[in-house]
Design a protein around this motif. Structure first.
Motif, PDB file in Angstrom:
ATOM      1  N   LEU A  12       0.818  -1.212   0.000  1.00  0.00           N
ATOM      2  CA  LEU A  12       0.000   0.000   0.000  1.00  0.00           C
ATOM      3  C   LEU A  12       0.857   1.270   0.000  1.00  0.00           C
ATOM      4  O   LEU A  12       0.484   2.266  -0.618  1.00  0.00           O
ATOM      5  CB  LEU A  12      -0.950  -0.014   1.201  1.00  0.00           C
ATOM      6  N   TYR A  15       1.935   1.773  -3.526  1.00  0.00           N
ATOM      7  CA  TYR A  15       0.804   2.317  -4.281  1.00  0.00           C
ATOM      8  C   TYR A  15       0.665   3.824  -4.021  1.00  0.00           C
ATOM      9  O   TYR A  15       0.470   4.612  -4.947  1.00  0.00           O
ATOM     10  CB  TYR A  15      -0.478   1.577  -3.888  1.00  0.00           C
ATOM     11  N   THR A  52      -5.113   8.656 -12.162  1.00  0.00           N
ATOM     12  CA  THR A  52      -6.232   7.956 -11.535  1.00  0.00           C
ATOM     13  C   THR A  52      -7.546   8.661 -11.867  1.00  0.00           C
ATOM     14  O   THR A  52      -8.529   8.012 -12.228  1.00  0.00           O
ATOM     15  CB  THR A  52      -6.028   7.879 -10.009  1.00  0.00           C
ATOM     16  N   ASN A  72      -6.636  -0.798 -10.920  1.00  0.00           N
ATOM     17  CA  ASN A  72      -6.788  -0.261  -9.564  1.00  0.00           C
ATOM     18  C   ASN A  72      -7.818  -1.018  -8.733  1.00  0.00           C
ATOM     19  O   ASN A  72      -7.495  -1.489  -7.644  1.00  0.00           O
ATOM     20  CB  ASN A  72      -7.110   1.236  -9.617  1.00  0.00           C
ATOM     21  N   PRO A  73      -9.075  -1.175  -9.197  1.00  0.00           N
ATOM     22  CA  PRO A  73     -10.015  -1.944  -8.371  1.00  0.00           C
ATOM     23  C   PRO A  73      -9.621  -3.416  -8.247  1.00  0.00           C
ATOM     24  O   PRO A  73      -9.889  -4.044  -7.216  1.00  0.00           O
ATOM     25  CB  PRO A  73     -11.363  -1.777  -9.079  1.00  0.00           C
ATOM     26  N   TYR A  75      -6.558  -4.443  -8.006  1.00  0.00           N
ATOM     27  CA  TYR A  75      -5.527  -4.424  -6.958  1.00  0.00           C
ATOM     28  C   TYR A  75      -6.159  -4.375  -5.574  1.00  0.00           C
ATOM     29  O   TYR A  75      -5.755  -5.090  -4.664  1.00  0.00           O
ATOM     30  CB  TYR A  75      -4.587  -3.234  -7.165  1.00  0.00           C
ATOM     31  N   TRP A  76      -7.148  -3.510  -5.393  1.00  0.00           N
ATOM     32  CA  TRP A  76      -7.802  -3.414  -4.085  1.00  0.00           C
ATOM     33  C   TRP A  76      -8.481  -4.728  -3.730  1.00  0.00           C
ATOM     34  O   TRP A  76      -8.507  -5.127  -2.557  1.00  0.00           O
ATOM     35  CB  TRP A  76      -8.787  -2.250  -4.061  1.00  0.00           C
ATOM     36  N   CYS A  79      -5.907  -7.089  -2.455  1.00  0.00           N
ATOM     37  CA  CYS A  79      -5.534  -6.754  -1.078  1.00  0.00           C
ATOM     38  C   CYS A  79      -6.547  -7.319  -0.083  1.00  0.00           C
ATOM     39  O   CYS A  79      -6.170  -7.807   0.987  1.00  0.00           O
ATOM     40  CB  CYS A  79      -5.432  -5.243  -0.908  1.00  0.00           C
ATOM     41  N   VAL A  80      -7.822  -7.272  -0.433  1.00  0.00           N
ATOM     42  CA  VAL A  80      -8.863  -7.839   0.439  1.00  0.00           C
ATOM     43  C   VAL A  80      -8.677  -9.349   0.569  1.00  0.00           C
ATOM     44  O   VAL A  80      -8.717  -9.897   1.681  1.00  0.00           O
ATOM     45  CB  VAL A  80     -10.276  -7.501  -0.104  1.00  0.00           C
ATOM     46  N   SER A  97      -4.143  -7.917 -12.081  1.00  0.00           N
ATOM     47  CA  SER A  97      -3.975  -6.471 -11.965  1.00  0.00           C
ATOM     48  C   SER A  97      -2.725  -5.999 -12.704  1.00  0.00           C
ATOM     49  O   SER A  97      -2.757  -4.985 -13.411  1.00  0.00           O
ATOM     50  CB  SER A  97      -3.896  -6.080 -10.491  1.00  0.00           C
TER      51      SER A  97
END
Length: 159
Positions: A12, A15, A52, A72-73, A75-76, A79-80, A97
């Motif tokens: 993070l 990022y 972005t 981007n989404p 990647y998130w 992470c979850v 991603s």
């Protein structure tokens, strides 16, 4: 547990650093090239935060080269999955991603983007800068650590 949190935190941080660094260099191709006094005047360097926002608007207006923003989404999401210790799905989404980010952004070398000046579409991607590679390293790190946890974790055989 501690290494997983540190790994996710480092990803993070990468990022976040990528949002501040210059990521892409665009070249504006003027309509009349005979009136170009200095070619450097027709270059735009964009940082991650600007990209972005502009990538989101590019998707809304169906620009093909804005497909890289979808990393981007993804990647998130990786992470979850990583935080929930779903390492297989995390590795798959992180690698997705990276692939979408690199492939989608590379489309800017071939497809023109609107320059925002009211002129015809005339902005081409010229160069990938350091921020772009830092941005890709964030999901790359999650993928690497997820694969490490998959290899390290013993598998239980069922009969």
């Amino acid at each position: 547990m501690k290494y997983r949190i540190v790994s996710l935190g480092l990803s993070l941080v990468l990022y976040g650093i990528a949002l501040a660094l210059p990521c892409l260099l665009f070249k504006i191709v003027p309509i009349d090239t005979s009136k170009v006094p200095n070619p450097k005047d027709y270059e735009i360097e964009m940082n991650g935060f600007e990209l972005t926002l502009s990538g989101l608007f590019g998707l809304m207006f169906l620009q093909i080269a804005a497909v890289g923003w979808l990393a981007n989404p993804i990647y998130w999401l990786c992470c979850v999955f990583f935080a929930r210790q779903k390492y297989k799905i995390s590795a798959i989404t992180a690698l997705t991603s990276v692939a979408v980010g690199f492939g989608g952004t590379s489309l800017g070398f071939w497809f023109k983007l609107p320059s925002g000046t009211g002129a015809p579409p005339n902005m081409l991607l010229e160069k990938l800068l350091a921020g772009f590679w830092v941005w890709l390293s964030a999901p790359g790190l999650v993928a690497l650590i997820s694969i490490f946890y998959l290899v390290k974790t013993p598998r239980i055989r069922q009969r």
